[in-house]
Scaffold this motif. Structure first.
Motif, PDB file in Angstrom:
ATOM      1  N   GLY A 167       0.632  -1.265   0.102  1.00  0.00           N
ATOM      2  CA  GLY A 167       0.116   0.068   0.054  1.00  0.00           C
ATOM      3  C   GLY A 167       0.972   1.458  -0.065  1.00  0.00           C
ATOM      4  N   GLU A 168       2.351   1.212   0.022  1.00  0.00           N
ATOM      5  CA  GLU A 168       3.207   2.518   0.132  1.00  0.00           C
ATOM      6  C   GLU A 168       2.908   3.034   1.124  1.00  0.00           C
ATOM      7  OE1 GLU A 168       3.035   4.253  -3.706  1.00  0.00           O
ATOM      8  OE2 GLU A 168       3.731   2.476  -4.870  1.00  0.00           O
ATOM      9  N   LEU A 169       2.788   2.574   2.270  1.00  0.00           N
ATOM     10  CA  LEU A 169       2.381   3.369   3.514  1.00  0.00           C
ATOM     11  C   LEU A 169       3.819   3.447   4.094  1.00  0.00           C
ATOM     12  CD1 LEU A 169      -0.985   1.564   4.477  1.00  0.00           C
ATOM     13  CD2 LEU A 169      -0.674   3.775   3.511  1.00  0.00           C
ATOM     14  N   TRP A 170       4.635   4.074   3.678  1.00  0.00           N
ATOM     15  CA  TRP A 170       5.916   4.049   4.404  1.00  0.00           C
ATOM     16  C   TRP A 170       6.185   4.536   5.739  1.00  0.00           C
ATOM     17  CZ3 TRP A 170       7.444   1.224   0.777  1.00  0.00           C
ATOM     18  CH2 TRP A 170       7.032   1.445  -0.581  1.00  0.00           C
ATOM     19  N   ASP A 171       5.525   5.521   6.256  1.00  0.00           N
ATOM     20  CA  ASP A 171       5.529   6.092   7.557  1.00  0.00           C
ATOM     21  C   ASP A 171       5.272   4.919   8.487  1.00  0.00           C
ATOM     22  OD1 ASP A 171       6.369   8.413   6.590  1.00  0.00           O
ATOM     23  OD2 ASP A 171       4.219   9.450   6.677  1.00  0.00           O
ATOM     24  N   GLN A 172       4.203   3.998   8.084  1.00  0.00           N
ATOM     25  CA  GLN A 172       3.712   3.112   9.058  1.00  0.00           C
ATOM     26  C   GLN A 172       4.720   1.788   8.989  1.00  0.00           C
ATOM     27  OE1 GLN A 172       1.667   4.548   7.034  1.00  0.00           O
ATOM     28  NE2 GLN A 172       0.442   5.521   8.257  1.00  0.00           N
ATOM     29  N   LEU A 173       5.294   1.644   7.582  1.00  0.00           N
ATOM     30  CA  LEU A 173       6.331   0.370   7.559  1.00  0.00           C
ATOM     31  C   LEU A 173       7.373   0.619   8.400  1.00  0.00           C
ATOM     32  CD1 LEU A 173       7.110  -2.082   6.106  1.00  0.00           C
ATOM     33  CD2 LEU A 173       8.099  -0.625   4.290  1.00  0.00           C
ATOM     34  N   GLU A 174       7.987   1.823   8.376  1.00  0.00           N
ATOM     35  CA  GLU A 174       9.164   1.933   9.352  1.00  0.00           C
ATOM     36  C   GLU A 174       9.156   1.287  10.657  1.00  0.00           C
ATOM     37  OE1 GLU A 174      12.975   5.133   9.846  1.00  0.00           O
ATOM     38  OE2 GLU A 174      10.857   5.854   9.308  1.00  0.00           O
ATOM     39  N   PRO A 175       8.059   1.756  11.652  1.00  0.00           N
ATOM     40  CA  PRO A 175       8.124   1.083  12.938  1.00  0.00           C
ATOM     41  C   PRO A 175       7.933  -0.200  12.897  1.00  0.00           C
ATOM     42  CG  PRO A 175       6.303   2.620  12.629  1.00  0.00           C
ATOM     43  CD  PRO A 175       7.205   2.958  11.390  1.00  0.00           C
ATOM     44  N   VAL A 176       6.980  -0.926  12.053  1.00  0.00           N
ATOM     45  CA  VAL A 176       6.937  -2.309  11.881  1.00  0.00           C
ATOM     46  C   VAL A 176       8.421  -3.156  11.750  1.00  0.00           C
ATOM     47  CG1 VAL A 176       5.712  -4.183  10.759  1.00  0.00           C
ATOM     48  CG2 VAL A 176       4.291  -2.017  11.317  1.00  0.00           C
ATOM     49  N   LEU A 177       8.952  -2.564  10.782  1.00  0.00           N
ATOM     50  CA  LEU A 177      10.247  -3.463  10.598  1.00  0.00           C
ATOM     51  C   LEU A 177      11.084  -3.126  11.744  1.00  0.00           C
ATOM     52  CD1 LEU A 177      11.055  -2.307   6.869  1.00  0.00           C
ATOM     53  CD2 LEU A 177      10.206  -4.535   7.731  1.00  0.00           C
ATOM     54  N   ALA A 178      11.235  -1.786  12.496  1.00  0.00           N
ATOM     55  CA  ALA A 178      11.917  -1.918  13.448  1.00  0.00           C
ATOM     56  C   ALA A 178      11.693  -2.714  14.915  1.00  0.00           C
ATOM     57  CB  ALA A 178      12.101  -0.151  13.926  1.00  0.00           C
ATOM     58  N   SER A 179      10.276  -3.038  14.782  1.00  0.00           N
ATOM     59  CA  SER A 179       9.913  -3.718  16.082  1.00  0.00           C
ATOM     60  C   SER A 179      10.243  -5.224  15.774  1.00  0.00           C
ATOM     61  CB  SER A 179       8.114  -3.607  16.048  1.00  0.00           C
ATOM     62  OG  SER A 179       7.605  -4.201  15.070  1.00  0.00           O
ATOM     63  N   ILE A 180      10.703  -5.609  14.659  1.00  0.00           N
ATOM     64  CA  ILE A 180      10.968  -7.050  14.426  1.00  0.00           C
ATOM     65  C   ILE A 180      12.420  -7.350  14.815  1.00  0.00           C
ATOM     66  CG2 ILE A 180      11.183  -8.973  12.854  1.00  0.00           C
ATOM     67  CD1 ILE A 180       8.919  -7.634  11.248  1.00  0.00           C
ATOM     68  N   ASP A 181      12.542  -8.274  15.812  1.00  0.00           N
ATOM     69  CA  ASP A 181      14.087  -8.652  16.341  1.00  0.00           C
ATOM     70  C   ASP A 181      14.717  -9.561  15.135  1.00  0.00           C
ATOM     71  OD1 ASP A 181      16.338  -9.135  17.274  1.00  0.00           O
ATOM     72  OD2 ASP A 181      15.583 -10.012  19.401  1.00  0.00           O
ATOM     73  N   THR A 182      15.618  -9.002  14.439  1.00  0.00           N
ATOM     74  CA  THR A 182      15.799 -10.007  13.194  1.00  0.00           C
ATOM     75  C   THR A 182      16.734 -11.140  13.671  1.00  0.00           C
ATOM     76  OG1 THR A 182      17.827  -8.501  13.130  1.00  0.00           O
ATOM     77  CG2 THR A 182      16.152  -7.957  11.527  1.00  0.00           C
ATOM     78  N   ARG A 183      17.161 -11.112  15.009  1.00  0.00           N
ATOM     79  CA  ARG A 183      17.929 -12.215  15.450  1.00  0.00           C
ATOM     80  C   ARG A 183      16.928 -13.692  15.612  1.00  0.00           C
ATOM     81  NH1 ARG A 183      20.133  -9.404  20.798  1.00  0.00           N
ATOM     82  NH2 ARG A 183      18.183  -8.751  20.585  1.00  0.00           N
TER      83      ARG A 183
END
Length: 643
Positions: A81-97
């Motif tokens: 949906g090209e919702l970039w403002d919302q995408l950034e915090p969601v990606l940051a909330s994921i612990d890639t480890r």
């Protein structure tokens, strides 16, 4: 924030229900399959935010080992949906480890897409470099090559963008997707000049990239002549058997070629031969006549009309041309006259004006605008500086309306790319001393003030050399030859000789004069192929005109080229909005058409060397992010004005 509030609200509702009697209501954990089925309806309606919120809420109540997958699904929906403002915090909330290898790659690619959406092409390419074997990914590298192509295109590295799209083309099976991707390849390569295509085609057949570049060259050279194109195409097929373009792009190009517009039979040219712009009008006329005599079209007549200097008479001259049988009009030249036509509301015969006005025009009106707009050049200078890896610049411009107008076009374009103009110095147009604006923009005057204050404090004389600000990476100047010949050496004198300097065609008189221009050595500028070509087709035409009009051809070279292109591009105007023919290689640059029916020029780049402009190759004019020097990387985003 919304998810947290939703969770609290849900808890309160459950407590209220529990207090109303009966057994407590226990929340149920939806399965992934159930969530997907419910959310699909939101996606189909285009409500990507609601779909992502449901995934996030499901992740909140899911077992810990399932949460990353659900959050990644939410992130993928937000990207869709090209919702970039919302995408950034969601990606940051994921612990890639906590992610497995496949999920880690998905998270990385989503992060790259976010970088590209926010203009961070360098960061995107750096992240993609961590993927060593894209062909081993579940999609065989489809997403990887797609994102790399986007990043290189954003950097202005069209050749590398095309190379990535060629790799991507081999992964596509759907005919429509293949056609769309091949047009992207065509679009990237179409921004290159004939000279660049020739120099960059270094690998022999059947190299796929060379095949694409040669196909574009022979398409341009055919100038819409189907028979000539087919003859050259036969040789191309023999050199590149089984080339990917055979399956999708070529059949579509052949269909478009049949739609090319025939040249009008009666062309009227409206120019101010008796007004203040009479010399410019004569140069435009001579350029058109040169193109007409070269082609010698038996079926087309060319008739000239004098519009004088009174814009109010323009409409009557236009009507006279229509009454005389004109089915196409080239001109007028003056902006006031163009405004007269644009406000008429009705043009029975199409018009291609030889200038550009800044205002909006009626898209339904058959009024094209083609001129040597300096704003086009300023925007290309911004793109070039940014592509060369420079983010922070200063500028030196004449203190007049022309300087402000052109600089504003540069500053807007540079800002949109992510660059920043740190400071702008304005000089009187007739000055020969640029000391004050140079010292001000380089912060040398501040350095001197700090030195004087330190001397007063210590009470003794100190050895001193002014130090310019250290955050500047490049300089953009506006001016004409007289100013540029003095600006460049004065910049060296003021400790800025190591900074690259960029400008527009206005710094070059279009006639080589090494004695006078040597002071501009190192300065880079954009200009039209007609002026910069030293031994090719444009050089031959330029020399021919010099023999016929020795004086006028030297003074008005760029207007000759504009007149030449005005004749040549006329039958192509109706096709410049077609994917395969959206770029026309002319004497004034590669021409494209916008939605307002304005023709824009993509120019070539040159650099003064021993007083003579040396045309820069594509590799020298399109530096990717890997080309940034280490000192810039080490310095980072911080900026210091210096002592």
């Amino acid at each position: 924030m919304f998810v947290s509030r939703l969770y609290v609200l849900l808890t309160l509702v459950l407590l209220v229900l529990a207090g109303c009697g009966g057994s407590p209501v226990q929340p149920t954990r939806p399965t992934d399959q159930g969530v997907d089925a419910r959310i699909q309806s939101y996606i189909e309606q285009g409500d990507y935010l609601s779909a992502a919120r449901h995934y996030l809420e499901a992740a909140r109540t899911a077992p810990s080992d399932q949460r990353p997958a659900l959050r990644l699904k939410a992130a993928a929906v937000l990207e869709q949906g090209e919702l970039w403002d919302q995408l950034e915090p969601v990606l940051a909330s994921i612990d890639t480890r906590t992610l497995n290898e496949q999920q880690r790659i998905q998270h990385l690619l989503l992060s790259v897409r976010l970088d590209l959406a926010e203009g961070r092409s360098e960061e995107a390419l750096q992240k993609l470099q961590t993927i060593s074997n894209p062909e081993l990914l579940p999609d065989h590298g489809y997403r990887y090559y797609q994102l790399r192509a986007m990043a290189y295109a954003m950097r202005g590295n069209t050749l590398e963008a095309a190379r990535q799209l060629i790799w991507l083309d081999g992964l596509l099976d759907d005919p429509q997707q293949k056609l769309e991707n091949q047009y992207r390849i065509w679009e990237q390569l179409s921004t290159l000049t004939d000279h660049a295509l020739e120099n960059l085609r270094v690998n022999p057949p059947p190299d796929p990239l060379s095949g694409w570049m040669e196909l574009l060259q022979i398409t341009r050279q055919s100038s819409g002549d189907r028979q000539a194109w087919m003859q050259q195409l036969a040789g191309w097929r023999a050199r590149y058997p089984g080339h990917a373009a055979e399956s999708a792009l070529l059949p579509d190009l052949l269909g478009q070629l049949e739609q090319l517009t025939a040249r009008p039979q009666h062309i009227a040219v409206l120019l101010p031969f008796s007004g203040r712009a009479r010399e410019s009008a004569a140069a435009l006329r001579d350029g058109m006549l040169a193109a007409w005599y070269e082609e010698q079209p038996v079926e087309t007549t060319l008739r000239f009309y004098d519009t004088g200097g009174d814009a109010m008479l323009l409409w009557s001259v236009y009507q006279q041309a229509v009454d005389d049988g004109a089915d196409f009009v080239i001109g007028p030249l003056l902006k006031a006259s163009i405004d007269q036509l644009s406000q008429s509301g009705l043009l029975p015969v199409p018009v291609m004006a030889l200038n550009q006005t800044g205002g909006e025009t009626d898209n339904e009106l058959p009024l094209y605008q083609f001129g040597l707009a300096p704003e086009d050049e300023a925007r290309q200078a911004a793109q070039r500086i940014f592509n060369d890896g420079h983010q922070y610049v200063i500028s030196l411009i004449p203190d007049n309306p022309w300087g402000e107008r052109v600089f504003n076009a540069f500053a807007r374009a540079y800002g949109d790319l992510g660059g920043e103009v740190l400071e702008t110095g304005r000089y009187p147009p007739k000055t020969a001393d640029f000391k004050k604006p140079i010292e001000s923009t380089l912060n040398l005057d501040g350095s001197k003030r700090r030195h004087n204050a330190l001397q007063r404090l210590l009470g003794e004389r100190l050895n001193y050399e002014p130090r310019r600000r250290q955050d500047v990476e490049a300089i953009f100047i506006l001016g004409f030859p007289r100013q540029a010949r003095q600006l460049r050496p004065q910049l060296r004198f003021h400790h800025a000789g190591d900074l690259p300097v960029y400008s527009t065609s206005h710094v070059y008189a279009a006639t080589s004069d090494p004695g006078l221009d040597r002071d501009m050595d190192g300065l880079m500028f954009c200009d039209i192929p007609w002026v910069l070509d030293k031994a090719g087709r444009w050089a031959e035409k330029r020399e021919m005109l010099a023999r016929v009009w020795p004086v006028r051809s030297k003074r008005f070279q760029r207007l000759f080229a504009l007149g030449y292109d005005a004749w040549q591009v006329t039958p192509w105007l109706g096709t410049l909005n077609m994917p395969g023919f959206a770029n026309y290689p002319g004497a004034t640059g590669i021409l494209t058409l916008d939605e307002q029916k304005r023709l824009h020029r993509t120019l070539e780049w040159a650099q003064f060397y021993r007083g003579v402009p040396k045309k820069l190759t594509h590799s020298e004019t399109s530096v990717s992010m890997e080309g940034r020097n280490e000192s810039q990387k080490d310095r980072g985003p911080g900026r210091s004005p210096g002592l």
